[in-house]
Scaffold this motif. Sequence first.
Motif, mmCIF file in Angstrom:
data_model
loop_
_atom_site.group_PDB
_atom_site.id
_atom_site.type_symbol
_atom_site.label_atom_id
_atom_site.label_comp_id
_atom_site.label_asym_id
_atom_site.label_seq_id
_atom_site.Cartn_x
_atom_site.Cartn_y
_atom_site.Cartn_z
ATOM 1 N N GLN A 58 -19.457 21.222 48.814
ATOM 2 C CA GLN A 58 -18.811 20.453 47.757
ATOM 3 C C GLN A 58 -18.227 21.364 46.690
ATOM 4 N N SER A 92 -12.007 21.201 50.411
ATOM 5 C CA SER A 92 -12.413 20.639 49.128
ATOM 6 C C SER A 92 -11.488 19.494 48.711
ATOM 7 N N SER A 96 -12.341 15.458 48.219
ATOM 8 C CA SER A 96 -12.050 14.729 46.980
ATOM 9 C C SER A 96 -11.420 13.373 47.292
ATOM 10 N N THR A 100 -13.298 9.702 46.417
ATOM 11 C CA THR A 100 -12.672 8.780 45.467
ATOM 12 C C THR A 100 -12.347 7.424 46.095
ATOM 13 N N LEU A 189 -11.315 19.272 40.348
ATOM 14 C CA LEU A 189 -11.486 17.900 40.807
ATOM 15 C C LEU A 189 -11.587 16.954 39.620
#
Length: 543
Positions: A58, A92, A96, A100, A189
């Motif tokens: 992460q 990454s 994201s 989301t 992010l």
Amino acid sequence: MSLIQMAGGIALLLWGTYMVKTGMLRTFGVKLREFLAHRLQNRVAGGLAGMVLAALLQSATAGRLIIAGLQSERLVTTPMAFSAILGADLGSAVMSRLLTLDLSFLSPLLISGGTILFFRGRADTRTGQFGRIVIGFGFVMLALQQIVASTMPLRTSPDLMVLFEHMTQMPAMALLLGMVLGFACFSSLAAVIITLGLVSGGMIPVSTGLWMVLGAEVENTLLGVMASMMVSRKRCLGALANALWRTAMIGLAAAALVWVPEIPAFFAGLEDSPIYFHVAFNACVCLLGLPAAGILGRCTERLMPGDDASEEEEEDFTRTAGLFSKESLMGSAVSIQRAETEILRLVKAVYTLWQTLGAMLGTNPPKGDIMMLLDQKAHLAVQCTTISRYLGLVMRGGLTQEEAWRWQYLKNLNASLGQQLEVVDQIVRLTDDKKCSRHRAFTSEGLVELEDLHGQVLASIGTLGKLISSTDPVERQALGRTLQETRGHLIQLSYERTEHHMLRVSRGETGAVETSALHLELQTLFIRFAGLVCTSVNIEAQA
């Protein structure tokens, strides 16, 4: 109040990603390094491995640090490191997008389930660490919802609306704001999520949101280089190549946003357009960068040549800084492996130092060469102290029984190396005082005996290095027996050599009489040094 809520959401996001990252490294840190080292054989495999690494941790930054560590140890080339970092950035970005999605119903389930796992198993067990990882994912999802929700009340602020109007007319201001948000939140992010909230709330148009995302990409690029330099300033060439390539791609993307109006129009038709632009940008960087990895890697190596001496000095400094970084101390298994690597490097340096010391037996080198030898010894002693401090910090993190056994072995081995360096200091000063400064020489027979003893001690240091680096239990036992036998042989040999020396003294040989005391003292110190080397096997058995 909305700003406080946003700050709380950002803090929760950072804490959640930290929990996932530390849980992964503490549980699978060594295996992740091995997985990455074995997969970096070609550019495509390297890119895929980087994607998997960033998705698991992460954090693209944590992935870059692991990759930079492998390159600093010369386990991967610059093109392969560059390929893996490209994949880590894309991985990454893809994560994201997944995080989301509207998965709000999973957040309480993950947090409650992870808490049960964490308290059911101890913190130093895989079950406990897996619970930590699950809790972290739950916190991340909850934080993303809170950040988006906190941007909604901002639409009623007249001051912010004036700022947003200026940003609409000045893309450079939007880019700068995105970069500042990334640094302020310690996360690109978080900057992208805030941008998503502003676009979703109608406070800024999509075109302005894309410029803010591009600013977050600038922050991500700069942060990646700075973090990788903590591992090695001269050998973070993969991260440097990535920074140069991303800078060029950011410039190209900025030109495209200005000169190709169809691009903002296309993303304006998509829901969550900032997220999709973030993924699309990193996908373009990766897919276009992989074919050029070889050329970019070679160009970066030419930009950072550096001579061996300055590189070695710089590497010692950055390696020390890297040892005490948070990433290096994040997982106990990785930390212990890092300490073992540093001790093995120290053993190799002691081998070279002992090899250089042999020149003082047959010649009387100038004072400057002797001072350089003492400086090398002092430099290695500082490294030994640094490793000892590092091991002390590792102990605070909580170790399993197997890790505690390994920690004790490395702690004792490092202490033994410190004692060996003290013996080297005594040998150099004694030889300088009683032979070199007085321009004396050993007899030919006495010199042969001392050089032979010196060579056997040198061989034992090499055997110790092989024992430390070996992972085969059978080979380690064989090397341990060799060291034990060497110790007994050298002790018996010293008795015989003492008799031979005293016989030469009784015959009145000039060189033997002048250097009699020195010969016996050096012989004793050689045996003492060999004893410290060979008893490292006993240290391992007692640990």
